[in-house]
Design an enzyme around this catalytic site. Structure first.
Site, short mmCIF file in Angstrom:
data_model
loop_
_atom_site.label_atom_id
_atom_site.label_comp_id
_atom_site.label_asym_id
_atom_site.label_seq_id
_atom_site.Cartn_x
_atom_site.Cartn_y
_atom_site.Cartn_z
N HIS A 1 0.86 -1.20 0.00
CA HIS A 1 0.00 0.00 0.00
C HIS A 1 0.89 1.24 0.00
CE1 HIS A 1 -4.05 -1.86 1.13
NE2 HIS A 1 -3.21 -2.86 0.95
N ASP B 1 -6.57 5.61 2.82
CA ASP B 1 -6.72 4.20 2.48
C ASP B 1 -7.97 3.66 3.16
OD1 ASP B 1 -3.93 1.93 1.99
OD2 ASP B 1 -6.05 1.63 1.57
N SER C 1 4.61 -9.60 0.47
CA SER C 1 5.30 -9.14 1.68
C SER C 1 4.63 -9.63 2.96
CB SER C 1 5.29 -7.60 1.70
OG SER C 1 3.96 -7.12 1.87
N GLN D 1 12.18 -7.61 -6.63
CA GLN D 1 11.18 -8.24 -7.48
C GLN D 1 11.05 -7.58 -8.85
OE1 GLN D 1 7.71 -10.13 -5.81
NE2 GLN D 1 6.34 -8.97 -7.16
N TRP E 1 -2.15 -7.62 -5.67
CA TRP E 1 -2.39 -6.73 -6.80
C TRP E 1 -1.10 -6.09 -7.35
CZ3 TRP E 1 -6.24 -6.81 -9.96
CH2 TRP E 1 -6.45 -5.75 -10.84
N GLU F 1 3.00 -5.60 -11.69
CA GLU F 1 4.41 -5.69 -12.11
C GLU F 1 4.60 -6.77 -13.17
OE1 GLU F 1 5.42 -4.28 -7.62
OE2 GLU F 1 6.09 -6.25 -8.24
N ASP G 1 -8.13 -10.40 -1.56
CA ASP G 1 -8.61 -10.19 -2.94
C ASP G 1 -7.92 -11.12 -3.93
OD1 ASP G 1 -6.21 -9.04 -2.36
OD2 ASP G 1 -6.39 -7.49 -3.88
C1 LIG Z 1 -2.70 -4.66 -2.36
C2 LIG Z 1 -2.81 -5.87 -1.46
O1 LIG Z 1 -1.63 -5.97 -0.68
C3 LIG Z 1 -1.24 -7.17 -0.08
O2 LIG Z 1 0.12 -7.13 -0.48
P1 LIG Z 1 1.25 -8.24 -0.63
O3 LIG Z 1 2.51 -7.72 -0.12
O4 LIG Z 1 0.75 -9.51 -0.09
O5 LIG Z 1 1.32 -8.50 -2.20
P2 LIG Z 1 1.51 -7.52 -3.41
O6 LIG Z 1 0.30 -6.67 -3.59
O7 LIG Z 1 1.89 -8.40 -4.54
O8 LIG Z 1 2.74 -6.56 -3.04
C4 LIG Z 1 4.01 -7.08 -2.79
C5 LIG Z 1 5.02 -5.99 -3.13
O9 LIG Z 1 6.25 -6.30 -2.49
C6 LIG Z 1 7.30 -6.39 -3.44
N1 LIG Z 1 8.20 -7.48 -3.03
C7 LIG Z 1 7.70 -8.59 -2.40
C8 LIG Z 1 8.58 -9.58 -1.99
C9 LIG Z 1 9.97 -9.43 -2.21
O10 LIG Z 1 10.81 -10.28 -1.87
N2 LIG Z 1 10.42 -8.31 -2.84
C10 LIG Z 1 9.56 -7.32 -3.26
O11 LIG Z 1 9.97 -6.32 -3.83
C11 LIG Z 1 6.63 -6.67 -4.78
O12 LIG Z 1 7.41 -6.16 -5.85
C12 LIG Z 1 5.30 -5.92 -4.63
O13 LIG Z 1 5.46 -4.58 -5.03
C13 LIG Z 1 -2.05 -8.42 -0.44
O14 LIG Z 1 -1.31 -9.24 -1.32
C14 LIG Z 1 -3.31 -8.16 -1.23
O15 LIG Z 1 -3.77 -9.35 -1.87
C15 LIG Z 1 -3.02 -7.12 -2.23
O16 LIG Z 1 -4.06 -6.97 -3.18
#
Ligand SMILES: C[C@@H]1O[C@H](OP(=O)(O)OP(=O)(O)OC[C@H]2O[C@@H](n3ccc(=O)[nH]c3=O)[C@H](O)[C@@H]2O)[C@H](O)[C@H](O)[C@H]1O
Length: 436
Positions: A21, A115, A254, A313, A331, A336, A352
Protein backbone atom coordinates in the site's frame (compact mmCIF):
# COMPACT_ATOMS: atom_id res chain seq x y z
CA UNK A 1 4.48 26.23 6.33
CA UNK A 2 7.94 26.53 4.77
CA UNK A 3 8.41 28.66 1.65
CA UNK A 4 9.41 25.68 -0.52
CA UNK A 5 5.84 24.49 -0.80
CA UNK A 6 3.91 27.78 -0.59
CA UNK A 7 2.94 27.66 -4.29
CA UNK A 8 2.08 23.99 -4.37
CA UNK A 9 -1.05 21.99 -3.63
CA UNK A 10 -0.31 20.29 -0.33
CA UNK A 11 -1.53 16.72 0.08
CA UNK A 12 -1.33 14.44 3.11
CA UNK A 13 -1.19 10.76 2.07
CA UNK A 14 -2.18 8.14 4.64
CA UNK A 15 -1.80 4.52 3.39
CA UNK A 16 -2.64 1.39 5.41
CA UNK A 17 0.47 0.00 7.16
CA UNK A 18 1.25 -2.57 4.42
CA UNK A 19 4.39 -2.44 2.28
CA UNK A 20 2.50 -2.72 -1.03
CA UNK A 21 0.00 0.00 0.00
CA UNK A 22 2.78 2.40 0.97
CA UNK A 23 4.67 1.67 -2.26
CA UNK A 24 1.51 2.38 -4.30
CA UNK A 25 0.99 5.71 -2.50
CA UNK A 26 4.70 6.54 -2.92
CA UNK A 27 4.62 5.88 -6.69
CA UNK A 28 1.57 8.15 -6.97
CA UNK A 29 3.34 10.76 -4.82
CA UNK A 30 6.34 10.71 -7.17
CA UNK A 31 4.08 11.45 -10.17
CA UNK A 32 2.13 14.19 -8.36
CA UNK A 33 5.33 15.79 -7.04
CA UNK A 34 6.26 16.48 -10.68
CA UNK A 35 2.91 18.29 -11.15
CA UNK A 36 2.98 21.11 -8.60
CA UNK A 37 2.01 19.04 -5.55
CA UNK A 38 3.82 18.89 -2.22
CA UNK A 39 3.23 15.50 -0.60
CA UNK A 40 3.38 14.50 3.07
CA UNK A 41 3.55 10.69 3.25
CA UNK A 42 2.43 9.54 6.70
CA UNK A 43 3.23 6.13 8.23
CA UNK A 44 4.95 4.45 11.17
CA UNK A 45 8.74 4.64 11.68
CA UNK A 46 8.90 0.87 11.00
CA UNK A 47 7.52 1.49 7.50
CA UNK A 48 9.27 4.78 6.73
CA UNK A 49 12.68 3.25 7.62
CA UNK A 50 12.57 1.32 4.28
CA UNK A 51 11.59 4.31 2.16
CA UNK A 52 14.21 6.26 0.23
CA UNK A 53 12.85 9.50 -1.24
CA UNK A 54 14.90 11.75 -3.51
CA UNK A 55 12.07 14.09 -4.59
CA UNK A 56 12.29 17.40 -2.66
CA UNK A 57 8.47 17.71 -2.83
CA UNK A 58 7.87 14.52 -0.85
CA UNK A 59 8.22 14.66 2.93
CA UNK A 60 7.94 11.63 5.25
CA UNK A 61 5.78 12.19 8.36
CA UNK A 62 6.01 9.78 11.30
CA UNK A 63 2.88 8.51 13.04
CA UNK A 64 3.65 6.90 16.38
CA UNK A 65 1.43 3.99 17.42
CA UNK A 66 1.01 2.94 21.05
CA UNK A 67 3.43 0.07 21.74
CA UNK A 68 2.55 -3.01 23.77
CA UNK A 69 4.69 -6.10 24.67
CA UNK A 70 3.07 -8.13 21.87
CA UNK A 71 3.21 -5.23 19.42
CA UNK A 72 6.58 -3.43 19.83
CA UNK A 73 7.55 -0.64 17.35
CA UNK A 74 9.26 -3.02 14.88
CA UNK A 75 5.87 -4.76 14.47
CA UNK A 76 4.16 -1.51 13.39
CA UNK A 77 4.14 -2.76 9.79
CA UNK A 78 2.50 -5.72 8.04
CA UNK A 79 5.82 -6.64 6.39
CA UNK A 80 6.81 -9.88 8.12
CA UNK A 81 4.07 -9.48 10.76
CA UNK A 82 2.82 -12.81 12.19
CA UNK A 83 -0.79 -13.10 10.96
CA UNK A 84 -2.28 -13.45 14.45
CA UNK A 85 -1.05 -9.91 15.25
CA UNK A 86 -2.87 -8.23 12.34
CA UNK A 87 -5.97 -7.24 14.31
CA UNK A 88 -3.70 -5.93 17.13
CA UNK A 89 -1.98 -3.72 14.53
CA UNK A 90 -5.35 -2.42 13.30
CA UNK A 91 -6.41 -1.60 16.86
CA UNK A 92 -3.07 0.11 17.55
CA UNK A 93 -3.59 2.23 14.44
CA UNK A 94 -7.04 3.21 15.69
CA UNK A 95 -5.58 4.26 19.01
CA UNK A 96 -3.30 6.63 17.07
CA UNK A 97 -6.25 8.54 15.57
CA UNK A 98 -5.70 11.47 17.98
CA UNK A 99 -2.03 11.71 16.96
CA UNK A 100 -3.20 11.64 13.35
CA UNK A 101 -5.62 14.49 14.07
CA UNK A 102 -2.72 16.52 15.48
CA UNK A 103 -0.79 15.93 12.24
CA UNK A 104 -3.83 17.05 10.22
CA UNK A 105 -4.24 20.19 12.35
CA UNK A 106 -0.51 21.03 12.23
CA UNK A 107 -0.09 20.52 8.46
CA UNK A 108 -3.56 21.75 7.38
CA UNK A 109 -3.17 20.13 3.91
CA UNK A 110 -5.40 21.12 0.98
CA UNK A 111 -6.38 17.44 0.60
CA UNK A 112 -6.15 14.06 2.34
CA UNK A 113 -5.61 10.90 0.24
CA UNK A 114 -6.52 8.00 2.52
CA UNK A 115 -6.72 4.20 2.48
CA UNK A 116 -9.48 1.83 3.56
CA UNK A 117 -8.45 0.55 7.00
CA UNK A 118 -8.47 3.90 8.77
CA UNK A 119 -12.23 4.61 8.56
CA UNK A 120 -11.91 7.49 11.01
CA UNK A 121 -9.43 9.48 8.89
CA UNK A 122 -11.91 11.02 6.37
CA UNK A 123 -14.29 11.88 9.21
CA UNK A 124 -11.47 13.69 11.12
CA UNK A 125 -10.47 15.61 7.99
CA UNK A 126 -14.07 16.66 7.45
CA UNK A 127 -14.16 18.37 10.86
CA UNK A 128 -11.28 20.55 9.62
CA UNK A 129 -12.93 21.16 6.21
CA UNK A 130 -10.19 19.15 4.50
CA UNK A 131 -11.55 17.12 1.54
CA UNK A 132 -10.61 13.40 1.38
CA UNK A 133 -10.09 11.12 -1.62
CA UNK A 134 -10.02 7.36 -1.11
CA UNK A 135 -7.19 5.57 -2.94
CA UNK A 136 -7.85 1.87 -3.48
CA UNK A 137 -4.52 0.16 -4.21
CA UNK A 138 -6.14 -3.07 -5.45
CA UNK A 139 -8.27 -3.65 -8.56
CA UNK A 140 -11.93 -2.82 -9.14
CA UNK A 141 -13.15 -6.41 -9.53
CA UNK A 142 -12.81 -7.57 -5.90
CA UNK A 143 -14.57 -4.43 -4.69
CA UNK A 144 -17.50 -5.07 -7.04
CA UNK A 145 -17.85 -8.52 -5.49
CA UNK A 146 -17.67 -7.03 -2.01
CA UNK A 147 -20.30 -4.39 -2.73
CA UNK A 148 -22.61 -7.13 -4.01
CA UNK A 149 -22.16 -8.92 -0.68
CA UNK A 150 -22.90 -5.73 1.26
CA UNK A 151 -25.91 -4.87 -0.89
CA UNK A 152 -27.38 -8.36 -0.43
CA UNK A 153 -26.92 -7.92 3.33
CA UNK A 154 -28.90 -4.65 3.10
CA UNK A 155 -25.98 -2.50 4.31
CA UNK A 156 -26.38 1.18 3.42
CA UNK A 157 -23.55 3.19 1.86
CA UNK A 158 -21.49 5.17 2.71
CA UNK A 159 -20.30 2.88 5.46
CA UNK A 160 -20.11 4.48 8.86
CA UNK A 161 -16.80 4.02 10.66
CA UNK A 162 -18.36 2.02 13.50
CA UNK A 163 -19.72 -0.48 10.96
CA UNK A 164 -16.18 -1.06 9.71
CA UNK A 165 -14.85 -1.46 13.23
CA UNK A 166 -17.42 -4.10 14.14
CA UNK A 167 -16.88 -6.15 11.01
CA UNK A 168 -13.11 -5.92 10.88
CA UNK A 169 -12.58 -6.93 14.51
CA UNK A 170 -15.33 -9.51 14.70
CA UNK A 171 -13.93 -11.53 11.85
CA UNK A 172 -10.71 -13.30 12.67
CA UNK A 173 -10.48 -14.55 9.08
CA UNK A 174 -10.18 -10.98 7.83
CA UNK A 175 -11.15 -12.12 4.37
CA UNK A 176 -12.18 -9.46 1.91
CA UNK A 177 -15.81 -10.26 2.56
CA UNK A 178 -15.36 -9.21 6.19
CA UNK A 179 -13.48 -6.05 5.47
CA UNK A 180 -15.82 -3.51 3.89
CA UNK A 181 -13.29 -1.44 2.03
CA UNK A 182 -15.26 1.27 0.37
CA UNK A 183 -17.28 4.40 0.52
CA UNK A 184 -16.18 5.63 3.90
CA UNK A 185 -18.22 8.30 5.58
CA UNK A 186 -16.60 11.69 5.00
CA UNK A 187 -14.70 10.83 1.84
CA UNK A 188 -15.54 12.66 -1.38
CA UNK A 189 -17.37 11.23 -4.39
CA UNK A 190 -14.06 10.65 -6.18
CA UNK A 191 -12.15 7.36 -5.75
CA UNK A 192 -8.67 6.68 -7.10
CA UNK A 193 -7.96 3.11 -8.25
CA UNK A 194 -4.67 1.48 -9.21
CA UNK A 195 -5.91 -0.07 -12.44
CA UNK A 196 -6.50 0.55 -16.14
CA UNK A 197 -9.34 0.05 -18.61
CA UNK A 198 -7.68 -2.59 -20.82
CA UNK A 199 -7.51 -4.90 -17.81
CA UNK A 200 -10.84 -4.45 -16.04
CA UNK A 201 -12.96 -1.85 -17.88
CA UNK A 202 -16.32 -3.50 -17.18
CA UNK A 203 -15.58 -3.82 -13.43
CA UNK A 204 -14.50 -0.19 -13.23
CA UNK A 205 -17.82 0.92 -14.73
CA UNK A 206 -19.79 -1.45 -12.47
CA UNK A 207 -17.92 -0.22 -9.38
CA UNK A 208 -18.60 3.40 -10.24
CA UNK A 209 -22.35 2.70 -10.29
CA UNK A 210 -22.35 0.48 -7.19
CA UNK A 211 -20.15 2.72 -5.06
CA UNK A 212 -21.79 5.91 -6.38
CA UNK A 213 -18.31 7.35 -6.94
CA UNK A 214 -16.40 8.85 -9.84
CA UNK A 215 -13.58 6.35 -10.43
CA UNK A 216 -10.29 7.97 -11.48
CA UNK A 217 -7.64 5.50 -12.72
CA UNK A 218 -4.02 6.06 -11.74
CA UNK A 219 -2.61 3.27 -13.95
CA UNK A 220 -0.25 0.42 -12.85
CA UNK A 221 2.13 2.60 -10.75
CA UNK A 222 5.03 0.13 -11.10
CA UNK A 223 8.34 1.28 -9.62
CA UNK A 224 11.17 1.62 -12.14
CA UNK A 225 13.39 -1.46 -11.61
CA UNK A 226 16.52 0.74 -11.69
CA UNK A 227 15.24 2.54 -8.56
CA UNK A 228 14.92 -0.75 -6.64
CA UNK A 229 17.58 -1.53 -4.05
CA UNK A 230 19.88 -4.23 -5.36
CA UNK A 231 22.13 -5.59 -2.60
CA UNK A 232 21.72 -9.12 -3.96
CA UNK A 233 23.57 -8.63 -7.28
CA UNK A 234 24.31 -12.40 -7.46
CA UNK A 235 20.66 -12.92 -8.50
CA UNK A 236 21.01 -10.94 -11.73
CA UNK A 237 24.38 -12.56 -12.40
CA UNK A 238 22.70 -16.01 -12.02
CA UNK A 239 19.85 -14.94 -14.34
CA UNK A 240 22.28 -13.62 -16.96
CA UNK A 241 23.51 -17.20 -17.46
CA UNK A 242 19.99 -18.52 -18.23
CA UNK A 243 18.17 -18.68 -21.58
CA UNK A 244 15.43 -16.13 -22.35
CA UNK A 245 12.03 -16.87 -20.73
CA UNK A 246 13.39 -20.06 -19.17
CA UNK A 247 13.18 -19.26 -15.45
CA UNK A 248 10.12 -19.41 -13.14
CA UNK A 249 10.03 -16.69 -10.42
CA UNK A 250 8.28 -17.85 -7.21
CA UNK A 251 7.24 -15.24 -4.63
CA UNK A 252 4.23 -14.63 -2.33
CA UNK A 253 4.40 -10.94 -1.53
CA UNK A 254 5.30 -9.14 1.68
CA UNK A 255 2.75 -10.64 4.07
CA UNK A 256 1.71 -14.14 2.92
CA UNK A 257 3.43 -17.35 4.04
CA UNK A 258 3.00 -20.93 2.78
CA UNK A 259 2.15 -23.78 5.13
CA UNK A 260 4.78 -26.51 5.52
CA UNK A 261 2.65 -28.89 3.42
CA UNK A 262 2.18 -26.34 0.61
CA UNK A 263 5.93 -25.62 0.56
CA UNK A 264 6.66 -29.36 0.29
CA UNK A 265 4.17 -30.02 -2.53
CA UNK A 266 5.15 -26.84 -4.39
CA UNK A 267 8.84 -27.75 -4.24
CA UNK A 268 8.25 -31.26 -5.58
CA UNK A 269 5.92 -29.87 -8.27
CA UNK A 270 8.57 -27.41 -9.48
CA UNK A 271 11.17 -30.23 -9.54
CA UNK A 272 8.74 -32.38 -11.54
CA UNK A 273 8.21 -29.52 -14.04
CA UNK A 274 11.96 -29.54 -14.66
CA UNK A 275 12.12 -25.74 -15.17
CA UNK A 276 14.81 -23.47 -13.68
CA UNK A 277 13.45 -21.27 -10.89
CA UNK A 278 14.12 -18.52 -8.35
CA UNK A 279 12.14 -18.91 -5.11
CA UNK A 280 11.85 -16.11 -2.51
CA UNK A 281 11.60 -17.84 0.85
CA UNK A 282 10.09 -15.55 3.53
CA UNK A 283 8.91 -16.09 7.10
CA UNK A 284 7.00 -13.96 9.63
CA UNK A 285 9.29 -12.06 12.01
CA UNK A 286 10.66 -14.41 14.66
CA UNK A 287 9.69 -17.63 12.81
CA UNK A 288 12.55 -17.84 10.29
CA UNK A 289 14.15 -21.24 9.62
CA UNK A 290 16.85 -22.16 7.11
CA UNK A 291 16.07 -23.12 3.50
CA UNK A 292 17.49 -26.61 4.20
CA UNK A 293 14.96 -27.11 7.01
CA UNK A 294 12.08 -25.46 5.09
CA UNK A 295 12.45 -27.19 1.72
CA UNK A 296 12.86 -30.81 0.62
CA UNK A 297 16.32 -32.18 -0.08
CA UNK A 298 17.74 -31.55 -3.57
CA UNK A 299 15.51 -28.57 -4.33
CA UNK A 300 18.44 -26.31 -5.22
CA UNK A 301 21.39 -27.10 -7.48
CA UNK A 302 22.08 -25.47 -10.85
CA UNK A 303 18.36 -25.29 -11.72
CA UNK A 304 17.16 -23.51 -8.60
CA UNK A 305 18.13 -20.38 -6.65
CA UNK A 306 16.59 -19.81 -3.20
CA UNK A 307 16.51 -16.19 -1.99
CA UNK A 308 16.00 -15.91 1.77
CA UNK A 309 14.29 -12.71 2.96
CA UNK A 310 13.64 -9.97 0.43
CA UNK A 311 14.29 -9.93 -3.35
CA UNK A 312 14.46 -7.07 -5.89
CA UNK A 313 11.18 -8.24 -7.48
CA UNK A 314 10.94 -5.58 -10.19
CA UNK A 315 14.52 -6.16 -11.29
CA UNK A 316 13.87 -9.93 -11.47
CA UNK A 317 10.53 -9.70 -13.31
CA UNK A 318 12.00 -7.31 -15.87
CA UNK A 319 14.91 -9.69 -16.63
CA UNK A 320 14.63 -11.40 -20.10
CA UNK A 321 15.40 -14.84 -18.60
CA UNK A 322 12.15 -14.79 -16.56
CA UNK A 323 9.40 -16.76 -18.33
CA UNK A 324 6.74 -17.11 -15.61
CA UNK A 325 5.74 -15.83 -12.16
CA UNK A 326 4.26 -18.24 -9.62
CA UNK A 327 2.44 -15.74 -7.41
CA UNK A 328 -0.19 -15.40 -4.67
CA UNK A 329 -1.73 -12.74 -6.97
CA UNK A 330 -1.34 -9.72 -4.73
CA UNK A 331 -2.39 -6.73 -6.80
CA UNK A 332 1.03 -5.04 -6.91
CA UNK A 333 2.67 -8.28 -8.09
CA UNK A 334 0.05 -8.59 -10.83
CA UNK A 335 0.67 -5.00 -11.99
CA UNK A 336 4.41 -5.69 -12.11
CA UNK A 337 4.07 -9.01 -13.91
CA UNK A 338 1.87 -7.41 -16.55
CA UNK A 339 4.13 -4.40 -16.94
CA UNK A 340 7.02 -6.75 -17.82
CA UNK A 341 4.90 -9.17 -19.89
CA UNK A 342 5.40 -12.22 -17.61
CA UNK A 343 2.59 -14.84 -17.55
CA UNK A 344 1.32 -15.70 -14.05
CA UNK A 345 0.93 -19.16 -12.48
CA UNK A 346 -1.71 -18.24 -9.91
CA UNK A 347 -1.68 -19.68 -6.38
CA UNK A 348 -3.97 -17.23 -4.53
CA UNK A 349 -4.27 -17.39 -0.74
CA UNK A 350 -6.73 -14.86 0.72
CA UNK A 351 -8.27 -11.34 0.70
CA UNK A 352 -8.61 -10.19 -2.94
CA UNK A 353 -6.18 -12.74 -4.37
CA UNK A 354 -8.77 -15.38 -5.40
CA UNK A 355 -10.72 -12.81 -7.41
CA UNK A 356 -7.47 -11.37 -8.81
CA UNK A 357 -6.59 -14.88 -10.03
CA UNK A 358 -10.03 -15.22 -11.64
CA UNK A 359 -9.49 -11.92 -13.45
CA UNK A 360 -6.13 -13.14 -14.81
CA UNK A 361 -7.79 -16.25 -16.26
CA UNK A 362 -10.62 -14.12 -17.73
CA UNK A 363 -8.09 -11.81 -19.41
CA UNK A 364 -5.99 -14.81 -20.54
CA UNK A 365 -2.68 -13.93 -18.90
CA UNK A 366 -2.71 -16.40 -16.04
CA UNK A 367 -3.22 -20.09 -15.30
CA UNK A 368 -4.37 -21.21 -11.86
CA UNK A 369 -3.06 -24.10 -9.79
CA UNK A 370 -6.24 -25.89 -8.73
CA UNK A 371 -6.42 -26.93 -5.06
CA UNK A 372 -7.99 -30.22 -3.91
CA UNK A 373 -11.39 -30.00 -2.16
CA UNK A 374 -9.37 -30.32 1.06
CA UNK A 375 -7.59 -27.07 0.14
CA UNK A 376 -4.28 -28.86 -0.43
CA UNK A 377 -2.16 -28.51 -3.59
CA UNK A 378 -0.76 -31.54 -5.43
CA UNK A 379 2.72 -31.66 -6.97
CA UNK A 380 1.38 -33.16 -10.24
CA UNK A 381 -1.04 -30.21 -10.66
CA UNK A 382 1.79 -27.74 -9.94
CA UNK A 383 4.04 -29.38 -12.54
CA UNK A 384 1.27 -29.47 -15.15
CA UNK A 385 0.32 -25.77 -14.81
CA UNK A 386 3.93 -24.57 -14.62
CA UNK A 387 4.84 -26.47 -17.80
CA UNK A 388 1.71 -25.16 -19.59
CA UNK A 389 2.60 -21.57 -18.72
CA UNK A 390 6.36 -21.83 -19.18
CA UNK A 391 6.97 -24.33 -21.94
CA UNK A 392 4.26 -23.41 -24.43
CA UNK A 393 5.84 -22.16 -27.64
CA UNK A 394 6.79 -18.46 -27.24
CA UNK A 395 3.72 -17.49 -29.28
CA UNK A 396 1.48 -19.45 -26.89
CA UNK A 397 -1.83 -17.83 -25.84
CA UNK A 398 -0.83 -16.86 -22.29
CA UNK A 399 2.60 -15.53 -23.20
CA UNK A 400 1.26 -13.72 -26.28
CA UNK A 401 -1.55 -12.03 -24.30
CA UNK A 402 0.90 -11.05 -21.54
CA UNK A 403 3.20 -9.43 -24.09
CA UNK A 404 0.25 -7.62 -25.75
CA UNK A 405 -0.93 -6.19 -22.44
CA UNK A 406 2.60 -5.22 -21.45
CA UNK A 407 3.11 -3.36 -24.75
CA UNK A 408 -0.19 -1.56 -24.14
CA UNK A 409 1.01 -0.55 -20.66
CA UNK A 410 4.34 0.88 -21.82
CA UNK A 411 3.39 4.55 -21.38
CA UNK A 412 0.47 3.72 -19.05
CA UNK A 413 0.05 6.01 -16.16
CA UNK A 414 1.22 9.32 -17.64
CA UNK A 415 -2.05 10.18 -19.38
CA UNK A 416 -3.95 8.91 -16.29
CA UNK A 417 -2.06 11.27 -14.03
CA UNK A 418 -3.35 14.27 -15.99
CA UNK A 419 -6.90 13.17 -15.20
CA UNK A 420 -5.92 12.59 -11.55
CA UNK A 421 -4.39 16.06 -11.25
CA UNK A 422 -7.52 17.67 -12.71
CA UNK A 423 -9.81 15.89 -10.25
CA UNK A 424 -7.64 16.62 -7.21
CA UNK A 425 -7.31 20.31 -8.10
CA UNK A 426 -11.10 20.49 -8.46
CA UNK A 427 -11.60 18.78 -5.10
CA UNK A 428 -9.35 21.29 -3.38
CA UNK A 429 -11.39 24.06 -5.00
CA UNK A 430 -8.18 25.41 -6.55
CA UNK A 431 -8.95 25.15 -10.25
CA UNK A 432 -9.32 28.93 -10.40
CA UNK A 433 -5.69 29.35 -9.33
CA UNK A 434 -4.50 28.02 -12.69
CA UNK A 435 -3.09 24.75 -11.31
CA UNK A 436 -2.66 22.23 -14.09
C1 LIG B 1 -2.70 -4.66 -2.36
C2 LIG B 1 -2.81 -5.87 -1.46
O1 LIG B 1 -1.63 -5.97 -0.68
C3 LIG B 1 -1.24 -7.17 -0.08
O2 LIG B 1 0.12 -7.13 -0.48
P1 LIG B 1 1.25 -8.24 -0.63
O3 LIG B 1 2.51 -7.72 -0.12
O4 LIG B 1 0.75 -9.51 -0.09
O5 LIG B 1 1.32 -8.50 -2.20
P2 LIG B 1 1.51 -7.52 -3.41
O6 LIG B 1 0.30 -6.67 -3.59
O7 LIG B 1 1.89 -8.40 -4.54
O8 LIG B 1 2.74 -6.56 -3.04
C4 LIG B 1 4.01 -7.08 -2.79
C5 LIG B 1 5.02 -5.99 -3.13
O9 LIG B 1 6.25 -6.30 -2.49
C6 LIG B 1 7.30 -6.39 -3.44
N1 LIG B 1 8.20 -7.48 -3.03
C7 LIG B 1 7.70 -8.59 -2.40
C8 LIG B 1 8.58 -9.58 -1.99
C9 LIG B 1 9.97 -9.43 -2.21
O10 LIG B 1 10.81 -10.28 -1.87
N2 LIG B 1 10.42 -8.31 -2.84
C10 LIG B 1 9.56 -7.32 -3.26
O11 LIG B 1 9.97 -6.32 -3.83
C11 LIG B 1 6.63 -6.67 -4.78
O12 LIG B 1 7.41 -6.16 -5.85
C12 LIG B 1 5.30 -5.92 -4.63
O13 LIG B 1 5.46 -4.58 -5.03
C13 LIG B 1 -2.05 -8.42 -0.44
O14 LIG B 1 -1.31 -9.24 -1.32
C14 LIG B 1 -3.31 -8.16 -1.23
O15 LIG B 1 -3.77 -9.35 -1.87
C15 LIG B 1 -3.02 -7.12 -2.23
O16 LIG B 1 -4.06 -6.97 -3.18
Amino acid sequence: MDATNMSKIRVLMFPWLAYSHIQSFLELAKKLSKRNFYIYLCSTPANLAHIKVKEPSIQLVELLLPSTPELPPHHHTTKGLPRHLLSNLMKALDFSSCSFSEILTRLKPDLLISDFLQPWAPAKALTLNIPTVQFMVSGAMPYCHLLNILKKSGTALPLRSNYIHERVYDSDSLTLGDRPLLCLEGSSNVMLIRSFRELEGKYIDELSVQAMKKIVLVGPLVQDPSEEENEKTEIIEWLNKKNPSSVLFVSFGSECYLSKEDKEELAHGILLSNVSFIWVLRFPQGEKISAEEALPEGITGEKGLIIEGWAPQKRILSHPSIGGFLSHCGWASIMESMKFGVPIVAMPMHVDQPSNAKLLEEVGIGLKIKREPSGKIEREEVAKVVREAMLEEPGGPVRRKSRELSDGMKDKGDEDIGEVVKELVKLCGLEANGYV
